[in-house]
Design an enzyme around this catalytic site. Structure first.
Site, PDB file in Angstrom:
ATOM      1  N   ARG A   8      -3.472   4.541  -4.381  1.00 23.44           N
ATOM      2  CA  ARG A   8      -4.792   4.806  -4.138  1.00 23.44           C
ATOM      3  C   ARG A   8      -5.153   6.307  -3.655  1.00 23.44           C
ATOM      4  O   ARG A   8      -6.048   6.484  -2.869  1.00 23.44           O
ATOM      5  CB  ARG A   8      -5.414   3.912  -2.950  1.00 23.44           C
ATOM      6  CG  ARG A   8      -5.242   2.420  -3.445  1.00 23.44           C
ATOM      7  CD  ARG A   8      -5.665   1.541  -2.229  1.00 23.44           C
ATOM      8  NE  ARG A   8      -5.708   0.132  -2.727  1.00 23.44           N
ATOM      9  CZ  ARG A   8      -6.866  -0.488  -2.695  1.00 23.44           C
ATOM     10  NH1 ARG A   8      -8.050  -0.042  -2.190  1.00 23.44           N
ATOM     11  NH2 ARG A   8      -6.750  -1.775  -3.278  1.00 23.44           N
ATOM     12  N   GLY A  28      -5.793  15.147  13.460  1.00 22.74           N
ATOM     13  CA  GLY A  28      -6.952  15.234  12.775  1.00 22.74           C
ATOM     14  C   GLY A  28      -8.108  16.096  13.467  1.00 22.74           C
ATOM     15  O   GLY A  28      -7.596  17.030  14.318  1.00 22.74           O
ATOM     16  N   ASP A  70     -16.615  19.574  15.267  1.00 19.66           N
ATOM     17  CA  ASP A  70     -18.139  19.599  15.511  1.00 19.66           C
ATOM     18  C   ASP A  70     -18.414  18.989  16.701  1.00 19.66           C
ATOM     19  O   ASP A  70     -17.745  18.592  17.443  1.00 19.66           O
ATOM     20  CB  ASP A  70     -18.826  19.193  14.161  1.00 19.66           C
ATOM     21  CG  ASP A  70     -18.098  17.484  14.295  1.00 19.66           C
ATOM     22  OD1 ASP A  70     -17.208  17.221  13.532  1.00 19.66           O
ATOM     23  OD2 ASP A  70     -18.641  16.690  15.098  1.00 19.66           O
ATOM     24  N   HIS A  99       0.846  -1.448   0.070  1.00 18.78           N
ATOM     25  CA  HIS A  99      -0.005  -0.162   0.052  1.00 18.78           C
ATOM     26  C   HIS A  99       0.780   1.266   0.008  1.00 18.78           C
ATOM     27  O   HIS A  99       0.394   2.387   0.058  1.00 18.78           O
ATOM     28  CB  HIS A  99      -0.879  -0.060   1.300  1.00 18.78           C
ATOM     29  CG  HIS A  99      -1.948  -1.258   1.181  1.00 18.78           C
ATOM     30  ND1 HIS A  99      -1.248  -2.256   1.893  1.00 18.78           N
ATOM     31  CD2 HIS A  99      -3.044  -1.599   0.733  1.00 18.78           C
ATOM     32  CE1 HIS A  99      -2.308  -3.359   1.893  1.00 18.78           C
ATOM     33  NE2 HIS A  99      -3.322  -2.740   1.041  1.00 18.78           N
ATOM     34  N   ARG A 137      -5.236  17.201   3.039  1.00 20.79           N
ATOM     35  CA  ARG A 137      -4.707  17.702   4.316  1.00 20.79           C
ATOM     36  C   ARG A 137      -3.209  17.568   4.277  1.00 20.79           C
ATOM     37  O   ARG A 137      -2.242  18.283   4.804  1.00 20.79           O
ATOM     38  CB  ARG A 137      -5.402  17.364   5.298  1.00 20.79           C
ATOM     39  CG  ARG A 137      -5.151  18.307   6.561  1.00 20.79           C
ATOM     40  CD  ARG A 137      -6.015  18.152   7.712  1.00 20.79           C
ATOM     41  NE  ARG A 137      -7.293  18.428   7.561  1.00 20.79           N
ATOM     42  CZ  ARG A 137      -8.425  17.868   8.101  1.00 20.79           C
ATOM     43  NH1 ARG A 137      -8.287  17.115   9.221  1.00 20.79           N
ATOM     44  NH2 ARG A 137      -9.623  18.410   8.041  1.00 20.79           N
ATOM     45  N   MET A 159     -12.501   8.249  14.574  1.00 18.73           N
ATOM     46  CA  MET A 159     -12.427   7.019  14.012  1.00 18.73           C
ATOM     47  C   MET A 159     -11.012   6.261  13.628  1.00 18.73           C
ATOM     48  O   MET A 159     -11.098   5.290  13.230  1.00 18.73           O
ATOM     49  CB  MET A 159     -13.228   6.943  12.703  1.00 18.73           C
ATOM     50  CG  MET A 159     -14.751   7.617  12.751  1.00 18.73           C
ATOM     51  SD  MET A 159     -15.547   7.601  11.194  1.00 18.73           S
ATOM     52  CE  MET A 159     -15.988   5.740  10.915  1.00 18.73           C
TER      53      MET A 159
HETATM   54  N1  HPA Z   1     -17.917  11.229  14.518  1.00 17.46           N
HETATM   55  C1  HPA Z   1     -18.674  12.557  14.803  1.00 17.46           C
HETATM   56  N2  HPA Z   1     -17.972  13.671  14.545  1.00 17.46           N
HETATM   57  C2  HPA Z   1     -16.849  13.865  14.123  1.00 17.46           C
HETATM   58  C3  HPA Z   1     -15.878  12.594  13.707  1.00 17.46           C
HETATM   59  C4  HPA Z   1     -16.576  11.435  13.954  1.00 17.46           C
HETATM   60  O1  HPA Z   1     -16.104  10.302  13.911  1.00 17.46           O
HETATM   61  N3  HPA Z   1     -14.877  13.136  13.351  1.00 17.46           N
HETATM   62  C5  HPA Z   1     -14.919  14.414  13.393  1.00 17.46           C
HETATM   63  N4  HPA Z   1     -16.105  14.920  13.732  1.00 17.46           N
END
Ligand code: HPA
Length: 235
Positions: A44, A90, A204, A5, A25, A180
Site C-alpha cells: 500500500r 514526525g 505549524d 501489511h 519521508r 495523531m
Molecule cells: N494537528 C495540527 N497540526 C499539526 C498536526 C496535527 O495533528 N500535525 C502536524 N501539525
C-alpha cells in the site's frame, strides 16, 4: 513469512526502527542515513528500508497517518519481526506559547481522545508514556538546547473539527504539541513489551498560523529531530 501489511521476511528489520508518518519521508531518511539501505517492504505504498548507520543496523518504516494506521505497523513490527524499539520522527502542531515553529518536542507522554487507551487494560485508562531509556538518550543528545522541549503532547483522532476550548485546556495542563500517532505507539509498545519514543518537530502553530512551515520546509527543517531520534534508536 510476511504479515498482512508488511511484505518483508523475518530478519529483514533491524531491532531499531525510525518511523515517520510519510512514506516519502521514510525513503528520504533511509537514503540520508544509510548508504546501504534496501527496501524491505512496500505494501500500500507504506515503505520500509533496512541498512546500517555508522555500522549499526537500522530500519526506517512509514506509519501512515493516524493511530489506527500506526497501530497496525507497530504491532506487526514488534510481534513478528523482532523489533525492539520504534522511534516516531514526525511533526506536530504547537499548542502553547511555550513552543515555536521549528522547536522539537520529545513526547514524555501522549494524551489522547482515541479509544486505544481504553482497550489495553479494560477498566483502566492507561498512561501512554515514552520508554525511559529512549527518552533519556534523546534528552542527553539534546543537551541544553533551549529549542528542544520534553513535554506531553496530544494524539488526536481528528485533524479537523476539534473544539477550541479543548485545545486551550490542553495547553493549560502543559501539553505542548498536537499530532495523531504517538499515544497509539506508546500503548502498543506497552502491550507488546516494546520500547517507544516520539520526537516531533513543530511544523505549524495553532495559536499563530503565520509561523507555519511550508510543505518544503517540513521536509528540510527536521534534521534536529532526526538526529535526536537516531541517538535514541541506537542508544
Ligand atoms: N494537528 C495540527 N497540526 C499539526 C498536526 C496535527 O495533528 N500535525 C502536524 N501539525
Amino acid at each position: 513469512m510476511a504479515t498482512p501489511h508488511i511484505s518483508a521476511q523475518p530478519g529483514d528489520f533491524a531491532p531499531a526502527v525510525l518511523m515517520p508518518g510519510d512514506p516519502r519521508r521514510a525513503e528520504r531518511i533511509a537514503g540520508q542515513l544509510m548508504p546501504d539501505a534496501r527496501k524491505v517492504s512496500d505494501v500500500r505504498g507504506i515503505v520500509g528500508y533496512t541498512g546500517t548507520h555508522e555500522g549499526r543496523p537500522l530500519s526506517v518504516m512509514a506509519s501512515g497517518m493516524g493511530q489506527p494506521s500506526l497501530s497496525i505497523y507497530a504491532t506487526e513490527l514488534y510481534s513478528f519481526y523482532g523489533v525492539e524499539r520504534i522511534v516516531r520522527v514526525g511533526t506536530c502542531g504547537g499548542l502553547s506559547p511555550k513552543v515555536a515553529v521549528g522547536d522539537v518536542v520529545i513526547a514524555i507522554g501522549a494524551h489522547t481522545d482515541s479509544a486505544i487507551v481504553d482497550s489495553i487494560c479494560p477498566g483502566v485508562r492507561i498512561s501512554a508514556t515514552a520508554s525511559w531509556n529512549l527518552l533519556k538518550a534523546a534528552a542527553d543528545a539534546a543537551g541544553e538546547d533551549p529549542s528542544v522541549k520534553i513535554a506531553p503532547v496530544v494524539s488526536r483522532d481528528r485533524f479537523y473539527g476539534n473544539p477550541a476550548e479543548q485545545t486551550e485546556r490542553l495547553a493549560g495542563i502543559g501539553t505542548l504539541g498536537v499530532e495523531m500517532e504517538a499515544a497509539a505507539l506508546y500503548c502498543i509498545a506497552a502491550e507488546l513489551d516494546g520500547q517507544a519514543l516520539a520526537v516531533l518537530t513543530v511544523s505549524d502553530h495553532l495559536l499563530d498560523p503565520s509561523q507555519n512551515m511550508s510543505a518544503a520546509d517540513r521536509e528540510t527543517r527536521f534534521g534536529k529531530a532526526l538526529a535526536l531520534a537516531v541517538s535514541a534508536a541506537l542508544s
